[in-house]
Design a protein around this motif. Structure first.
Motif, PDB file in Angstrom:
ATOM      1  N   LEU A   1      16.323  25.086  -1.037  1.00  0.00           N
ATOM      2  CA  LEU A   1      14.986  25.687  -1.006  1.00  0.00           C
ATOM      3  C   LEU A   1      14.082  24.964  -0.008  1.00  0.00           C
ATOM      4  CD1 LEU A   1      13.815  26.523  -4.630  1.00  0.00           C
ATOM      5  CD2 LEU A   1      14.744  28.022  -2.892  1.00  0.00           C
ATOM      6  N   LEU A   2      14.160  23.625  -0.054  1.00  0.00           N
ATOM      7  CA  LEU A   2      13.361  22.812   0.865  1.00  0.00           C
ATOM      8  C   LEU A   2      13.639  23.197   2.303  1.00  0.00           C
ATOM      9  CD1 LEU A   2      11.795  19.951   1.430  1.00  0.00           C
ATOM     10  CD2 LEU A   2      14.081  19.054   1.615  1.00  0.00           C
ATOM     11  N   PHE A   3      14.927  23.305   2.610  1.00  0.00           N
ATOM     12  CA  PHE A   3      15.338  23.590   3.968  1.00  0.00           C
ATOM     13  C   PHE A   3      14.950  25.011   4.380  1.00  0.00           C
ATOM     14  CE2 PHE A   3      18.684  24.849   7.006  1.00  0.00           C
ATOM     15  CZ  PHE A   3      18.421  23.911   7.977  1.00  0.00           C
ATOM     16  N   ILE A   4      15.194  25.974   3.470  1.00  0.00           N
ATOM     17  CA  ILE A   4      14.884  27.373   3.788  1.00  0.00           C
ATOM     18  C   ILE A   4      13.382  27.533   4.034  1.00  0.00           C
ATOM     19  CG2 ILE A   4      14.831  29.715   2.845  1.00  0.00           C
ATOM     20  CD1 ILE A   4      17.420  29.009   1.346  1.00  0.00           C
TER      21      ILE A   4
ATOM     22  N   GLU B   1      11.288  25.260   5.032  1.00  0.00           N
ATOM     23  CA  GLU B   1      10.902  24.620   6.292  1.00  0.00           C
ATOM     24  C   GLU B   1      11.278  25.493   7.479  1.00  0.00           C
ATOM     25  OE1 GLU B   1      11.855  20.401   6.609  1.00  0.00           O
ATOM     26  OE2 GLU B   1      12.071  20.680   8.768  1.00  0.00           O
ATOM     27  N   VAL B   2      12.503  25.997   7.486  1.00  0.00           N
ATOM     28  CA  VAL B   2      12.936  26.823   8.613  1.00  0.00           C
ATOM     29  C   VAL B   2      12.139  28.131   8.651  1.00  0.00           C
ATOM     30  CG1 VAL B   2      14.883  28.031   9.646  1.00  0.00           C
ATOM     31  CG2 VAL B   2      15.225  25.811   8.616  1.00  0.00           C
TER      32      VAL B   2
END
Lengths: 317, 301
Positions: B118-121, B123-124
């Motif tokens: 979730l963090l990565f999604i 951010e992207v």
């Protein structure tokens, strides 16, 4: 015991044959793009398998992949500045050793506690190592560092990227052989006991702390080794690219997508996701290729907790 | 000599104000990690969503960033409830079904990976929508200073401090005075007892997680008041937030505020003495020392 040694030997032989075949096909294609692409996929096999030795086998999540990876890469930059003539394989070993030490240290300080604290510490570790590197002018600091890539590969001829690819393939053989040997040894059973019920394992006399430290050290070391050739691959390395979150997401997503229970999972995950990313990068955009690993990871942990390998094995448990 | 004393005094004061702001960023994790035992490492990503919500409200509708955050609160609350529902169905319910009572390591592995994803999604996704440019908000109090003799307090830090303290006190009152609040505090300790009190633990946890994400709207708004924001800024806060929660003793708000201010002061002193590029390393040092020496935190039970 003897049969397991013989089976390991056969396995290593099979890997070497496969690696030679892959390289032979690459040579036959003779396109340097194939080698650049192949390097990335094989690098992710190494990273994913390294992550899986700790994450998949013992159940401890290391989010600081970029820290270990970048330690390897930056140790190569430092060695390149100190002793430019040093052969790359030595640099890989040294970078791996540094990363292994950091893994051991972090594990020693945090692994006595619940697993989440280790995970949180590794998240923070990535930030702190980046801070240190950004402030370390000798390796370029925030400006980054250039590494001259020789035109030709030593010993074997051809472009230098072929040499990088061969080194990464060799590393891949070592890492996969190690991972498979762990699975079939008492070490692997100890790891699995920690994953399934650590308190019970401890009570049954499994030296949990020692085993966890072995896993973090091995895992960190291999990640460092995977990162060590990176400066020669990219030729320009700065902290933002060396600590790119993509490495961490891919290294975690690939084993989870492929399946964490055996060495096959990370390989499957790396080949599928790595290939898919390259297709997306070429056809759609680089942002889409970055996103796909994250989305697939979330989908798989929710819908297929045992990964692709688990889907094929059916419901054994 | 006087000048350096003033410098030190100002550094400590602005460190305290910064710490107050850190408390607002950490309070959501104090609820989710400290009380619900959900290790939401994606919390900084939600904070950044809050920053961008404030940015949109401020830039396109001319709202005060804090007002924009207050308007965004219900949406963040709903988002938090939705995320918890997914988490519950995918991980907690599966845990309940399995026979073993102790949570297996590989279950927590998947939960952690879920939030990491979730963090990565997020951010992207933010990069794809807003790009990697630094974003700012406009408000009358940004840039002004409150001066008292040698002391200078920028409103840019003072306003977030006040918002943060109001949030912390408000949540503390809610948790200690209302039935739902007390149920939230109880849910991690004894679910069965909670059921006997006619409260559904899943519903209580959903409310609590909704609240935890709702605080991210406010935290994000005051983050973008304090500094300009781009999508990867959130990562720096992961270490900070968890260092503060662990140092404060999980689940204790007063401990968390003390820890946040301690970290704020240590970081500000580090930037003043060694340069701002070293500040991100402080939280990690604090976290490691806490974990190694006193994992129960300063006010831990």
């Amino acid at each position: 015991m003897a049969s397991s040694v013989a089976s390991s030997a056969k396995f290593v032989l099979a890997l070497i044959v496969a690696a030679c075949a892959i390289f032979g096909v690459g040579r036959a294609i003779g396109n340097s793009y194939a080698f650049f692409l192949g390097y990335v996929v094989v690098q992710y096999i190494v990273l994913g398998t390294a992550w899986n030795i700790l994450g998949g086998y013992t159940g401890y999540v290391n989010f600081g992949v970029t820290a270990f990876f970048a330690i390897g890469a930056y140790s190569t930059v430092a060695l390149y500045k100190l002793i430019p003539a040093m052969p790359l394989p030595f640099m890989i070993v040294i970078g791996g050793a540094f990363a292994a030490l950091v893994g051991l240290g972090t594990g020693y300080l945090t692994l006595r506690l619940r697993g989440v604290f280790f995970s949180i510490a590794t998240l923070a570790l990535a930030v702190v190592v980046q801070t240190l590197i950004t402030n370390w002018d000798f390796v370029g600091g925030a400006r980054g560092a250039y590494v001259l890539r020789p035109k030709l590969a030593p010993l074997m001829g051809g472009e230098y990227v072929q040499y990088l690819f061969v080194l990464m393939l060799g590393l891949c053989v070592i890492v996969l052989a190690t991972a498979r040997a762990i699975e079939r040894s008492s070490l692997g059973y100890g790891f699995a006991a920690i994953r399934d019920d650590e308190a019970a394992a401890e009570a049954a006399g499994v030296p949990t702390l020692k085993l966890k430290l072995i896993a973090t050290t091995l895992s960190g070391g291999f990640m460092g080794m995977a990162g060590a050739p990176l400066p020669y691959y990219v030729t320009y390395l700065d902290p933002t690219s060396g600590f790119n979150l993509n490495y961490a997401v891919n290294a975690i997503a690939m084993p989870l997508i492929g399946g964490t229970s055996s060495w096959v999972g990370p390989v499957l995950g790396a080949v599928l996701v790595g290939g898919l990313q390259e297709v997306l990068r070429v056809t759609i955009s680089s942002a889409a290729n970055v996103l796909v690993a994250g989305v697939l990871m979330v989908v798989f942990v929710i819908a297929a907790p045992r990964g692709i390998v688990g889907l094929f094995e059916g419901k054994r448990k | 000599m006087d000048a350096s004393y003033d410098l030190l005094l100002n550094a400590i004061l602005s460190g305290l104000l910064l710490g107050g702001f850190y408390a607002a960023v950490s309070i959501g994790v104090a609820i989710s990690f400290g009380m619900l035992d959900i290790v939401n490492i994606a919390h900084p990503a939600f904070i950044l969503l809050g920053s961008y919500a404030a940015f949109i409200g401020n830039t396109y509708f001319g709202l005060d960033p804090i007002l924009a955050a207050v308007i965004a609160l219900p949406f963040f609350y709903a988002l938090g409830m939705a995320v918890y529902q997914v988490y519950y169905v995918a991980f907690e319910r599966r845990d309940e079904r399995s026979l073993s009572s102790a949570p297996r390591n590989d279950q927590s592995l998947r939960g952690l990976s879920f939030f990491f994803g979730l963090l990565f999604i997020t951010e992207v996704g933010l990069v794809m929508i807003f790009g990697v440019d630094y974003r700012l908000v406009q408000a009358s109090y940004i840039g002004e200073k409150y001066s008292l003799g040698p002391i200078q307090l920028p409103y840019r830090l003072l306003v977030p401090f006040i918002v943060s303290m109001v949030t912390v006190v408000g949540l503390q009152l809610f948790l200690s005075k209302t039935f739902v609040g007390r149920a939230i505090q109880a849910v991690a300790q004894d679910q069965l007892a909670l059921r006997l009190m006619a409260a559904n633990p899943v519903r209580i946890k959903r409310i609590a997680f909704g609240l935890s994400i709702a605080t991210a709207a406010l935290g994000g708004a005051i983050l973008i008041i304090i500094q300009s924001v781009e999508p990867s800024v959130g990562r720096e806060y992961i270490g900070r937030v968890f260092a503060i929660c662990v140092l404060g003793g999980l689940g204790s708000f007063s401990g968390m505020v003390i820890a946040a201010m301690t970290l704020g002061v240590v970081e500000t002193l580090t930037s003043t003495l060694f340069g701002p590029s070293w500040a991100p390393a402080v939280s990690f040092g604090v976290l490691l020392i806490t974990l190694a020496v006193r994992p129960s935190g300063i006010l831990g039970r």
